[in-house]
Design an enzyme around this catalytic site. Structure first.
Site, mmCIF file in Angstrom:
data_model
loop_
_atom_site.group_PDB
_atom_site.id
_atom_site.type_symbol
_atom_site.label_atom_id
_atom_site.label_comp_id
_atom_site.label_asym_id
_atom_site.label_seq_id
_atom_site.Cartn_x
_atom_site.Cartn_y
_atom_site.Cartn_z
ATOM 1 N N GLU A 124 2.458 -10.739 3.813
ATOM 2 C CA GLU A 124 1.038 -11.084 3.933
ATOM 3 C C GLU A 124 0.710 -12.434 3.297
ATOM 4 O O GLU A 124 -0.386 -12.961 3.491
ATOM 5 C CB GLU A 124 0.168 -9.978 3.328
ATOM 6 C CG GLU A 124 0.028 -9.969 1.826
ATOM 7 C CD GLU A 124 1.209 -9.379 1.061
ATOM 8 O OE1 GLU A 124 1.070 -9.135 -0.151
ATOM 9 O OE2 GLU A 124 2.277 -9.159 1.676
ATOM 10 N N HIS A 149 6.525 -10.783 0.088
ATOM 11 C CA HIS A 149 5.151 -10.540 0.547
ATOM 12 C C HIS A 149 4.945 -11.155 1.936
ATOM 13 O O HIS A 149 4.608 -12.342 2.037
ATOM 14 C CB HIS A 149 4.149 -11.156 -0.433
ATOM 15 C CG HIS A 149 4.015 -10.414 -1.715
ATOM 16 N ND1 HIS A 149 3.153 -9.348 -1.867
ATOM 17 C CD2 HIS A 149 4.642 -10.584 -2.909
ATOM 18 C CE1 HIS A 149 3.246 -8.890 -3.111
ATOM 19 N NE2 HIS A 149 4.143 -9.617 -3.757
ATOM 20 N N CYS A 167 6.900 -5.184 -1.749
ATOM 21 C CA CYS A 167 6.999 -5.534 -3.165
ATOM 22 C C CYS A 167 7.116 -4.264 -4.022
ATOM 23 O O CYS A 167 8.082 -3.531 -3.878
ATOM 24 C CB CYS A 167 5.838 -6.428 -3.581
ATOM 25 S SG CYS A 167 6.106 -7.232 -5.181
#
Length: 210
Positions: free
Chosen positions: A193, A191, A84
């Site tokens: 994650e 993202h 990001c």
């Protein structure tokens, strides 16, 4: 001394704990770096980021780790994975701020509103939610990923000067580089994650890169 397989750079921004917990779940050796000495143990680096470009660059500049990061990435060629705003920091500059970026990839970060299609299609900003990420060519980062969807949250996009450094594209009013690469430097705008199975697979793939 046993080296850590993956080290997450904690300069005060980003989902550090989320990355750490995912690697723990994958049973992959992981650590968090808050000092230059912590970085020296690394064989892989993750540079997370959230918020604005200048704020992120200021935090990194003040962390005491910038010189060591440049040494690890540019001289020792340690693989690094920017996420990001962490990806955007790898560019030369951003329309969001005035500070110089890291310059690890020859690129600029631009605002989505530079295209009329955003207005014509009435697309909201930020670009938020799930979107396709389509690789431009085969790369080990996308091993065992088939038509993956990843979670995005951003209003600025990454534009490499050399189009061959675009690793994957996504569409939001226009095609943009959602992943970019320059030798050992890789950045993704989304993202992993927060992207469930696809994100975990990508993080696993990164940990295996040479």
């Amino acid at each position: 001394m046993v080296k850590n397989k993956v080290t997450i750079v904690d300069y005060g921004l980003g989902n550090v704990r989320a990355f750490y917990n995912l690697y723990k779940r994958l049973n992959i050796s992981v650590s968090i770096a808050r000092t230059p000495e912590d970085l020296s143990k690394s064989t892989k680096l993750i540079l997370p980021g959230v918020g604005s470009f200048d704020w992120a660059m200021e935090k990194l500049n003040n962390s005491g780790m910038l010189n060591k990061l440049n040494e690890m990435v540019l001289e020792k060629n340690i693989p690094v994975f920017g996420v990001c705003v962490g990806m955007q920091m790898m560019a030369n500059s951003s329309e969001e701020g005035d500070l110089p970026g890291l310059g690890w990839i020859d690129a600029k970060v631009k605002k989505f509103t530079d295209t009329n299609q955003i207005s014509e299609l009435r697309l909201p900003l930020p670009h938020m939610g799930w979107n396709e990420v389509i690789p431009d060519y085969e790369h080990e980062l996308f091993d065992n990923l088939h038509n993956p969807l990843f979670y995005f949250l951003h209003s600025y996009y990454f534009e490499p000067t050399n189009k061959e450094q675009t690793l994957a594209c996504s569409f939001y009013g226009k095609n943009f580089a959602s992943a970019a690469i320059n030798k050992n430097v890789i950045g993704v705008q989304f993202h992993p994650e927060k992207s469930h199975h696809s994100g975990m697979q990508m993080l696993k793939n990164f940990s295996r890169m040479q």
